[in-house]
Design an enzyme around this catalytic site. Structure first.
Site, PDB file in Angstrom:
ATOM      1  N   HIS A 310       0.770  -1.296   0.168  1.00 54.13           N
ATOM      2  CA  HIS A 310       0.122   0.188   0.096  1.00 54.13           C
ATOM      3  C   HIS A 310       0.938   1.253  -0.008  1.00 54.13           C
ATOM      4  O   HIS A 310       1.906   1.193   0.810  1.00 54.13           O
ATOM      5  CB  HIS A 310      -0.893   0.047   1.255  1.00 54.13           C
ATOM      6  CG  HIS A 310      -1.940   0.886   0.796  1.00 54.13           C
ATOM      7  ND1 HIS A 310      -2.075   2.312   1.313  1.00 54.13           N
ATOM      8  CD2 HIS A 310      -3.342   0.562   0.665  1.00 54.13           C
ATOM      9  CE1 HIS A 310      -3.177   2.730   0.933  1.00 54.13           C
ATOM     10  NE2 HIS A 310      -3.994   1.894   0.432  1.00 54.13           N
ATOM     11  N   ASP A 367      -7.880  -5.531  -0.281  1.00 54.21           N
ATOM     12  CA  ASP A 367      -8.427  -6.248  -1.258  1.00 54.21           C
ATOM     13  C   ASP A 367      -8.121  -7.615  -1.112  1.00 54.21           C
ATOM     14  O   ASP A 367      -8.611  -8.499  -1.819  1.00 54.21           O
ATOM     15  CB  ASP A 367      -7.939  -5.763  -2.650  1.00 54.21           C
ATOM     16  CG  ASP A 367      -8.605  -4.615  -2.915  1.00 54.21           C
ATOM     17  OD1 ASP A 367      -9.808  -4.314  -2.975  1.00 54.21           O
ATOM     18  OD2 ASP A 367      -7.847  -3.517  -3.337  1.00 54.21           O
TER      19      ASP A 367
END
Ligand code: CMC
Length: 432
Positions: A310, A367
């Site tokens: 991320h 996700d």
């Protein structure tokens, strides 16, 4: 936002310039470089905006080092457990939790606006049944502007804004359900006034003239948690896109459409679909996760572990932590054994113990486990990213509103460093 007493000093070509420092309510500090070019004739260079704040925002606080995420000050963990998606949407958009009258009125307006103009149903006939639901969603949301009134950008009113908020959130859910029916070649199931937001959606997705879908509380709860956790994430790619497009005073439908398109990419919201494709491939190949970890580390391939890493989180994504537990809980309650969950857990364990992932602070993101939940509910893989889009709508709308209401808002227009050819004279084709 406070203007600090301290200034930052920039030394350029031997000259020192003072730039103001601004401090956020959680102590985040930024150097205000908005006058840098006029003072020094220099611009900043920041590939991928990794170090640039485009705005001051009061919507979501994120501390990626400590794994903290709060909407309007409320910890995401508390909202996921105790709030509803509609209440969280209200909080994000209007800034405070609603009282019971406000919440009832807000929820009732969703029911009122859930239908799609009948002419818009014809659009679905034009798509092949293989169309990706994100393609349908993006074009249908933009098309809403042709059927429903927008906001007068020169004279925006609260009433217009309130109407468009519920219209968008409610109709997007109907569009997604219709897109699913289109892919199955089944008749559309219309929204029902007696059902709340998520049950209504599930009913439109899964009921048919010959089958009444049974709505399980566990499924509604799992979807609610996912929707809340996806509802906002400050200046991510799609939200920044909504802000950028909206900064030209493009209408809300157009700005949201741009956000949907940005979300589609596999490095952003499209990752949830890619994760399950990756896990399925691992399963077909006997569950050899080491091979994929090696591939992800190999810089000569473009392969990445999807659902990992991320830009902002350098510790465990707090959303992923909740979703992982929710996936385990839901599968247990529904009595489903999904080998993909086992592979995902194994992959996570191996990756988190691998120096490559440790050095780069790569953890599972939002996700990584969400697709396991969607799959257990019966939502097909190509629908995963539209699920993300439904959930992210309140965040996009909240940011669009905040930007429009911000007194200093300007059209978004970054600079560049030109690295092309210097001036040269045109050569006619006969002489080339
Ligand atoms: N697998 C392998 N290596 C990775 C991964 C990954 N998933 N993510 C980052 N890296 C490596 C990257 O190659 C780089 O290595 P090096 O320093 O040796 O060049 C280093 O880690 C830093 O990565 P980056 O690409 O500079 O990081 P970024 O902030 O630009 O990208 C990201 C963030 C999310 C696009 C990236 O981590 C990624 O591609 N992840 C996989 C896709 C994914 O899961 N996306 C969903 C993000 S969460 C939902 C959302 O908000 O959209």
């Amino acid at each position: 936002m406070d203007q600090s007493q301290a200034n930052a000093k920039v030394v350029v070509d031997g000259n020192t310039f003072e730039l103001p420092v601004i401090i956020g309510t959680e102590g985040e500090r930024g150097i205000d470089i908005s006058k840098l070019r006029s003072l020094t004739n220099y611009v900043t260079f920041d590939h991928g905006f990794g170090n640039t704040s485009n705005c001051a925002s009061a919507i979501t606080f994120l501390d990626g080092e400590s794994g903290v995420l709060r909407y309007r000050g409320y910890p995401i963990e508390q909202l996921a457990e105790q709030s509803s998606f509609i209440e969280t949407a209200y909080l994000l958009i209007y800034g405070e939790l609603p009282n019971s009258d406000q919440l009832r009125h807000f929820s009732e307006s969703f029911t009122e606006h859930s239908m799609l103009h009948e002419d818009m149903k014809n659009f679905f006939d034009g798509y092949p049944s293989t169309a990706h639901p994100m393609a349908i969603l993006a074009s249908m949301v933009c098309s809403l502007s042709a059927y429903y009134p927008g906001i007068d950008m020169l004279n925006p009113t609260k009433e217009d804004f309130d109407r468009i908020v519920v219209m968008l959130m409610s109709k997007v859910r109907t569009i997604v359900a219709f897109a699913h029916k289109k892919s199955l070649g089944q008749p559309f199931v219309y929204p029902r006034h007696d059902l709340e937001y998520i049950p209504n959606f599930l009913n439109m997705l899964f009921s048919s003239p010959t089958h009444q879908y049974k709505i399980y509380d566990e499924v509604v709860q799992a979807l609610k948690v996912l929707f809340i956790l996806h509802a906002d994430h400050e200046q991510n790619c799609s939200t920044s896109t909504v802000r950028l497009v909206g900064s030209s005073w493009a209408n809300l439908y157009a700005s949201i459409t741009a956000g949907i398109c940005a979300l589609w990419g596999p490095l952003h919201g499209g990752a949830n679909e890619e994760v399950i494709m990756m896990l399925e491939q691992m399963y077909r190949e006997g569950g050899d996760v080491d091979k994929y970890i090696s591939m992800a580390k190999d810089k000569s391939s473009r392969f990445r572990l999807m659902g990992f890493g991320h830009r902002v989180y350098k510790s465990y994504d707090p959303r992923a932590k909740i979703i992982k537990k929710s996936a385990h809980d839901l599968l247990k309650k529904l009595g489903i054994h999904d080998p993909l969950l086992e592979i995902a857990v194994k992959l996570e364990e191996k990756a988190l113990a691998d120096p490559y992932f440790i050095e780069r602070n790569l953890y599972p993101n939002v996700d990584f486990y969400s697709g396991i939940i969607y799959k257990a509910i019966g939502i097909p893989m190509n629908m995963f990213t539209v699920m993300f889009a439904i959930a992210r709508l309140p965040g996009w709308i909240a940011h669009w509103k905040e930007m429009m209401e911000s007194p200093g808002a300007k059209i978004g227009r970054p600079r560049q460093i030109y690295v092309g050819m210097n001036k040269r004279d045109y050569v006619p084709i006969t002489k080339r």
